[in-house]
Design a protein around this motif. Structure first.
Motif, mmCIF file in Angstrom:
data_model
loop_
_atom_site.group_PDB
_atom_site.id
_atom_site.type_symbol
_atom_site.label_atom_id
_atom_site.label_comp_id
_atom_site.label_asym_id
_atom_site.label_seq_id
_atom_site.Cartn_x
_atom_site.Cartn_y
_atom_site.Cartn_z
ATOM 1 N N SER A 1 -8.924 -4.952 -1.560
ATOM 2 C CA SER A 1 -8.457 -4.823 -0.177
ATOM 3 C C SER A 1 -7.901 -3.443 0.134
ATOM 4 C CB SER A 1 -7.367 -5.868 0.089
ATOM 5 O OG SER A 1 -6.209 -5.578 -0.681
ATOM 6 N N GLY A 2 -7.797 -2.577 -0.887
ATOM 7 C CA GLY A 2 -7.213 -1.252 -0.708
ATOM 8 C C GLY A 2 -5.748 -1.176 -1.061
ATOM 9 N N ALA A 3 -5.148 -2.299 -1.431
ATOM 10 C CA ALA A 3 -3.720 -2.312 -1.781
ATOM 11 C C ALA A 3 -3.498 -1.748 -3.180
ATOM 12 C CB ALA A 3 -3.189 -3.744 -1.714
ATOM 13 N N GLY B 1 0.820 -1.202 0.000
ATOM 14 C CA GLY B 1 0.000 0.000 0.000
ATOM 15 C C GLY B 1 0.851 1.247 0.000
ATOM 16 N N VAL B 2 0.179 2.396 -0.072
ATOM 17 C CA VAL B 2 0.870 3.682 -0.039
ATOM 18 C C VAL B 2 0.098 4.626 0.872
ATOM 19 C CG1 VAL B 2 -0.334 4.598 -2.075
ATOM 20 C CG2 VAL B 2 1.914 5.507 -1.438
ATOM 21 N N ALA B 3 0.822 5.471 1.584
ATOM 22 C CA ALA B 3 0.220 6.451 2.481
ATOM 23 C C ALA B 3 0.899 7.795 2.264
ATOM 24 C CB ALA B 3 0.354 6.011 3.936
ATOM 25 N N LEU B 4 0.178 8.878 2.550
ATOM 26 C CA LEU B 4 0.675 10.237 2.345
ATOM 27 C C LEU B 4 0.784 10.982 3.666
ATOM 28 C CD1 LEU B 4 -1.438 11.437 -0.743
ATOM 29 C CD2 LEU B 4 0.855 10.458 -0.739
ATOM 30 N N GLY C 1 -1.677 9.146 6.151
ATOM 31 C CA GLY C 1 -3.017 8.696 5.805
ATOM 32 C C GLY C 1 -2.975 7.769 4.605
ATOM 33 N N ARG C 2 -3.720 6.682 4.658
ATOM 34 C CA ARG C 2 -3.720 5.698 3.589
ATOM 35 C C ARG C 2 -4.385 6.219 2.318
ATOM 36 N NH1 ARG C 2 -3.721 2.892 8.378
ATOM 37 N NH2 ARG C 2 -2.652 0.870 8.370
ATOM 38 N N VAL C 3 -3.843 5.790 1.181
ATOM 39 C CA VAL C 3 -4.456 6.049 -0.114
ATOM 40 C C VAL C 3 -4.999 4.719 -0.624
ATOM 41 C CG1 VAL C 3 -4.088 6.804 -2.488
ATOM 42 C CG2 VAL C 3 -2.875 7.939 -0.605
#
Length: 448
Positions: free
Chosen positions: A221-223, A202-205, A213-215
């Motif tokens: 699954s959000g990945a 995943g990636v977060a900013l 915060g998650r992107v």
């Protein structure tokens, strides 16, 4: 049954930091300073309630100046850690993953932990913790650090308004069979399960590098990246993937995607020559191939750093080599020259430092490879071996990360593991090409 379970996990992970299976309640030695650990820069917290009181790993360090004329630099380290409360039932992979925190330093050697962390996390000192908002998320059970980038400015200067991108991996409470991760048939393994092994990326900013915060990615699954499974209806389009030259991309099925390392290609698109990197972003990630059970390093490409297309395997084990049992957890830097006026100038090509696992002793060592295009890699051999008898990193070294210094040397931050399974983060130094590192002394030892 517990003993068999431990042996099975040992066969999957090799050593504890990455790792085989001690009880999560095990108390490790505190690694007090001695002649054998003089290059340690960060140890697990001595506070039993801290998120990183059991194990730590995967240090990612950046050196930033606040502006181009600022001679005072700040070192920031992100790393992941685990405490005994995270997996009290001993159902997760026995890694050092758990939650991600941060530390700061003025010289890159003496560090202070971030004591507050993000206000939205359930544990103090954490920048990115477990996903509590989406029960279906890929990262509800444990998370681990891949890389942190600041792509809105140059790699060396932190400007106002810059946005941090954190690439990380995570696992959920989904149960998968332990047997599918073993390269040999073991009686009873198919009936035994493990949680959190179907890892995804995943990636977060963040605007301040402290709270992330998650992107949400394209995977259900959000990945932003999941292990390739040809039977997954969400991955049918991958069957038609085409490479940059128009040829079909043949992907091998994967059991997990983890430890993402992202490299940015700053060469303008119109100036990219044939045989060099052609895309803006390249991700090198650790995986296990379903058909062969090989631990290998995959590669994916992107134009924006959020949507990724896989391109197959970049690096895999070689027989009769120190990485014949697996390749994993890498760090990639562009080649550079230190000029007479004491400045670093980028050069053509790339270096990769990665973990090689030997079937002879099961230990992890840091090895190197080089490439012109971030796709095809030529191996260079071992650059940092395990420590000597009695040292804190006797049982394995890995998860390397590189920082170039003002004196023309290059510092490696790495995770080490001792004979009792305790982990810490140490440093090693290289004065020339990235072919051999020596441990860098941090603490001063006085004779009694």
């Amino acid at each position: 049954m517990k003993f068999s379970y431990s042996l099975l996990l040992s066969a999957i992970f090799g050593c504890e930091a990455w790792s085989n299976s001690p009880s999560p309640r095990k108390t490790f030695s505190s690694l007090k300073s001695s002649l054998n650990d003089s290059n340690v820069v960060l140890r697990p917290s001595e506070n039993p309630e801290a998120f990183d009181s059991q194990k730590i790993g995967a240090a990612r360090v950046h050196r930033y100046a606040r502006d181009a004329g600022d001679s005072e630099a700040e070192f920031i380290m992100w790393y992941h850690g685990r405490n005994t409360d995270l997996d009290s039932d001993n159902k997760l992979p026995p890694l050092s993953t758990g939650r991600i925190g941060r530390a700061t330093s003025r010289n890159g050697l003496h560090w202070e932990r971030e004591e507050v962390g993000s206000a939205s996390e359930d544990v103090v000192g954490v920048s990115l913790g477990l996903n509590k908002e989406s029960w279906w998320g890929f990262d509800t059970a444990h998370v681990g650090l891949g890389q942190v980038l600041l792509p809105m400015s140059t790699p060396a200067i932190m400007t106002d308004g810059g946005v941090y991108l954190m690439y990380y991996m995570g696992g959920s409470f989904e149960e998968t069979s332990i047997g599918q991760y073993l390269d040999k048939e073991v009686k009873g393994a198919e009936e035994m399960t493990i949680q959190g092994m179907n890892m995804k990326i995943g990636v977060a900013l963040s605007q301040d590098g402290v709270a992330f915060g998650r992107v949400e990615g394209d995977d259900p699954s959000g990945a932003i990246m999941a292990p390739y499974n040809k039977d997954d209806p969400n991955m049918k389009e991958m069957l038609a993937l085409r490479d940059e030259d128009g040829s079909k991309v043949d992907l091998e099925e994967e059991l997990y995607c983890a430890w993402p390392e992202v490299a940015i290609n700053f060469v303008p698109a119109k100036e990219r020559e044939k045989g060099t990197a052609q895309r803006n972003f390249y991700m090198l990630y650790s995986t296990m191939l379903k058909a062969t059970r090989e631990k290998a390093i995959g590669v994916a490409v992107s134009e924006d750093g959020f949507k990724w297309d896989k391109r197959g395997i970049a690096l895999r084990p070689d027989a009769d080599s120190m990485d014949d049992d697996g390749c994993a957890r890498c760090s990639v830097v562009q080649k550079a020259l230190f000029t007479e006026d004491k400045k670093w100038e980028t050069a053509d090509g790339w270096y990769m430092l990665y973990e090689g696992v030997s079937s002879v002793d099961g230990k992890h060592r840091v090895m190197a490879a080089e490439s012109d295009d971030l796709r095809k890699w030529t191996k260079l051999g071992v650059v940092l071996d395990v420590g000597d008898e009695g040292s804190w990193d006797l049982d394995g070294v890995g998860a390397p990360h590189l920082v170039r210094l003002d004196d023309g040397s290059t510092r490696m931050y790495y995770t080490g593991q001792s004979a009792d399974g305790s982990t810490a983060i140490g440093v090693a130094i290289c004065k020339d090409e990235l072919t051999k590192f020596t441990r860098e002394q941090v603490t001063v030892a006085f004779s009694e």
